[in-house]
Design an enzyme around this catalytic site. Structure first.
Site, short mmCIF file in Angstrom:
data_model
loop_
_atom_site.label_atom_id
_atom_site.label_comp_id
_atom_site.label_asym_id
_atom_site.label_seq_id
_atom_site.Cartn_x
_atom_site.Cartn_y
_atom_site.Cartn_z
N ASP A 56 -2.44 -5.56 16.57
CA ASP A 56 -2.37 -4.50 15.72
C ASP A 56 -3.31 -4.99 14.58
O ASP A 56 -3.30 -6.11 14.35
CB ASP A 56 -1.02 -4.30 15.14
CG ASP A 56 -1.05 -3.22 14.16
OD1 ASP A 56 -0.98 -2.16 14.57
OD2 ASP A 56 -0.99 -3.37 12.92
N GLU A 79 -4.87 -4.28 10.49
CA GLU A 79 -4.88 -3.48 9.12
C GLU A 79 -6.24 -3.62 8.64
O GLU A 79 -7.17 -4.48 8.94
CB GLU A 79 -3.93 -4.05 8.19
CG GLU A 79 -2.49 -4.18 8.48
CD GLU A 79 -1.82 -3.04 8.84
OE1 GLU A 79 -2.31 -1.96 8.31
OE2 GLU A 79 -1.12 -3.06 9.90
N HIS A 128 3.42 -1.47 8.51
CA HIS A 128 2.16 -1.54 8.33
C HIS A 128 1.59 -3.13 8.11
O HIS A 128 0.56 -3.22 7.38
CB HIS A 128 1.68 -0.66 7.33
CG HIS A 128 1.85 0.67 7.78
ND1 HIS A 128 1.38 1.45 8.46
CD2 HIS A 128 2.80 1.69 7.31
CE1 HIS A 128 1.70 2.72 8.58
NE2 HIS A 128 2.64 2.89 7.74
N ASP A 153 4.12 -5.05 13.10
CA ASP A 153 3.92 -3.61 14.05
C ASP A 153 3.32 -4.33 15.46
O ASP A 153 3.76 -3.66 16.37
CB ASP A 153 2.36 -3.22 13.38
CG ASP A 153 2.95 -2.49 12.20
OD1 ASP A 153 4.03 -2.66 11.68
OD2 ASP A 153 2.06 -1.68 11.58
#
Length: 583
Positions: free
Chosen positions: A24, A26, A165, A170
């Site tokens: 994952d 960001e 998030h 995540d």
């Protein structure tokens, strides 16, 4: 953005043996081109066990928008001392090496990783990718979750970590979602990576439930027959690996229309292992002809094939027949339809005034309009004698069997005349008809010599280092053999010839289907095939229709690319000359 789903080539990999890296990211925004990664989190799992984790902040070298900081909790101050992507990406790629990447809405994460690799001049390894979002859309209904967001699925599968998030959190939640989805498809009999991948496309449950039919089939070249509950043959196919090919019918790899219906009707698969690919292809043709399976389009096409022959009478004419003559009559074909065969007949009549009436001439009768048009010598009236008419028949036989160059010259003259008269549509019609004539004659001139050859043996290197030998008799594959690596293939020749099928020329029908003979011909024409033994003569006419076809078809394709060509302007081709455009 569309999610990425790669093709899994390694069929049959058990899910318990697959290493997944659930990742994952960001970022500073939604565009892989204009935005940058701020955090990477990943979890490596295999067989339900966590093997390791990867987590790091990334300095994006640009300010993080305020609304992104509110969403993720990642601020400029947090990433100020973090390593840049040039240092982080190689470490992540090493962590994920040899694995299948998993992400929720994988298109987003993989696009950012690939963009980062491109900007830092690093080679992207080309991972197989599994998207839990696509998988969930197939397996989780609206009665269980209002949507397929990661937070909603985490609640459905009771994930130990709630997504917030942040990349690692995540990724951990996605691991639990992945295991929950795998458990669901496992209850439906899905136990391999390839089968799991097929759930991301529209593969019906009925197709997936039939996957057991591939169990026990050999990993070998040959033919496979799908059968119904009565043992009737539904479909015949061929493959270098029977088991892998049959398994593909129950996955996303099978996209052909109608195959889903065939799979629903199938109750069994019968394999026939063959020594060589050529043998498998020939067996497929014979089995399709024998069983006429309703899901093989080729079986329907083969039954529409026709030939054009010269009848055997005092004043021969052209006739369309269902089977090629074996009485020595000149013929061309096969044609895929009566329409194409009729176009070839029209082409002959354009350059040779053969009679077109179908009655047998036994006396004298009134002439038809073709006499006044100069398209027939009217042998029915006695105006044209047998000897004079025989010259026309000989010219037609030359087109069918031998030198087609005089006919091409007459075609050129006819097209030039039509072009001078600005009858471009008529010229295009004549040209297209002549192309059908040339194609039919070329096929006949290729097939006939091999069908007349009593015996031919050829060899080519086998993939394991040995030699594959094929014995062909009268156009029919009579036997095959594969010699071991390092052995003398000539030692196997006597045994092959003595054990091959005895093929006796039949006065009622050819020894082989035309499609089989064409398969053999294509194999013989390969550059790596060597002629070992020949009984008789195998040749094609130098000025035959094949030579004309090789010049005519490229010219037609070239004419279509000429600026202003609209299908009406006529390409005039002279053997040995460049393309000209008339009109």
């Amino acid at each position: 953005m569309q999610a990425i789903q790669s093709t899994f080539e390694h069929l049959g990999t058990s899910l318990a043996e697959v290493t997944f890296v659930v990742v994952d990211l960001e970022s500073t925004g939604g565009s892989p081109t204009d935005c940058r990664i701020t955090e990477i989190g990943a979890v490596k799992v295999r067989g339900g066990e966590v093997l390791g984790e990867f987590q790091t902040l990334v300095n994006p070298a640009e300010p993080i928008p305020a609304f992104i900081s509110v969403l993720t909790g990642i601020t400029d101050a947090m990433v100020a001392a973090a390593p840049p992507i040039e240092s982080v990406l190689p470490a992540f790629l090493e962590f994920a090496r040899g694995s299948v990447l998993v992400a929720h809405n994988a298109g987003f994460d993989i696009a950012f990783l690939r963009a980062a690799a491109a900007r830092t001049a690093q080679v992207w390894p080309g991972f197989d990718v599994l998207d839990t979002l696509q998988l969930a859309r197939r397996l989780v209904g609206r009665d269980e979750a209002p949507d397929h967001k990661l937070a909603s699925l985490a609640r459905v599968f009771r994930a130990d970590t709630a997504p917030d998030h942040r990349a690692l959190h995540d990724a951990r939640a996605t691991v639990d979602v992945l295991h929950g989805l795998i458990e669901r498809v496992g209850n439906l009999g899905v136990g391999t990576l390839e089968e799991l991948g097929s759930y991301t496309s529209r593969v019906t449950p009925a197709q997936r439930r039939k996957a057991y039919l591939a169990e026990g089939l050999p990993h070998a070249p040959g033919v496979y027959l799908f059968t119904d509950h009565d043992g009737g043959v539904l479909y015949v196919g061929t493959s270098r690996d029977i088991r892998s090919r049959v398994r593909s019918y129950f996955t996303a790899a099978e996209q052909r229309r109608g195959m889903a219906d065939m799979v629903r009707s199938a109750q069994g698969v019968r394999p026939i292992v063959c020594q060589t690919v050529l043998e498998a292809q020939v067996r497929e043709v014979r089995l399709i002809d024998e069983h006429a399976p309703r899901y093989n389009r080729r079986s329907k096409d083969a039954r529409r094939a026709v030939w054009v022959r010269l009848t055997r009478e005092r004043f021969p004419r052209l006739s369309i027949v269902r089977t090629p003559p074996v009485d020595g009559s000149a013929c061309i074909g096969p044609f895929r339809s009566r329409t194409r065969a009729q176009e070839a007949i029209h082409a002959v009549h354009e350059i040779l005034p053969l009679r077109q009436c179908t009655k047998r001439i036994s006396g004298r009768s009134a002439p038809c309009a073709l006499l006044e048009m100069g398209r027939c010598g009217a042998p029915c009236t006695g105006a044209q004698q047998v000897q004079e008419y025989a010259a026309l028949v000989a010219a037609c036989e030359a087109v069918f069997r031998g030198d087609a160059r005089p006919a091409a010259d007459k075609l050129q003259a006819r097209l030039a005349e039509l072009a001078r008269q600005e009858r471009f549509e008529d010229a295009a019609t004549v040209r297209d008809r002549f192309l059908q004539l040339v194609r039919g004659a070329a096929r006949a001139q290729r097939l006939a010599p091999l069908m007349d050859t009593p015996e031919l043996v050829a060899a080519r290197r086998h993939h394991d280092g040995g030699w594959e030998l094929s014995c062909v008799r009268h156009g029919r594959l009579a036997g095959t053999a594969v010699t071991p690596r390092g052995s003398d293939p000539m030692l196997a020749l006597p045994t092959l010839r003595s054990t091959a099928e005895v093929v006796v020329p039949d006065t009622a029908a050819p020894a082989a289907l035309p499609e089989e003979t064409e398969l053999v011909l294509r194999w013989l024409e390969r550059p790596d095939v060597r002629l070992v033994h020949l009984d008789g003569e195998w040749s094609c006419p130098v000025g035959g229709a094949g030579a004309i076809r090789h010049r005519l078809e490229p010219a037609m394709a070239l004419a279509a690319q000429v600026p202003g060509f609209d299908g009406v302007a006529t390409a005039v081709v002279r053997p040995g000359s460049a393309l000209r455009r008339a009109g």
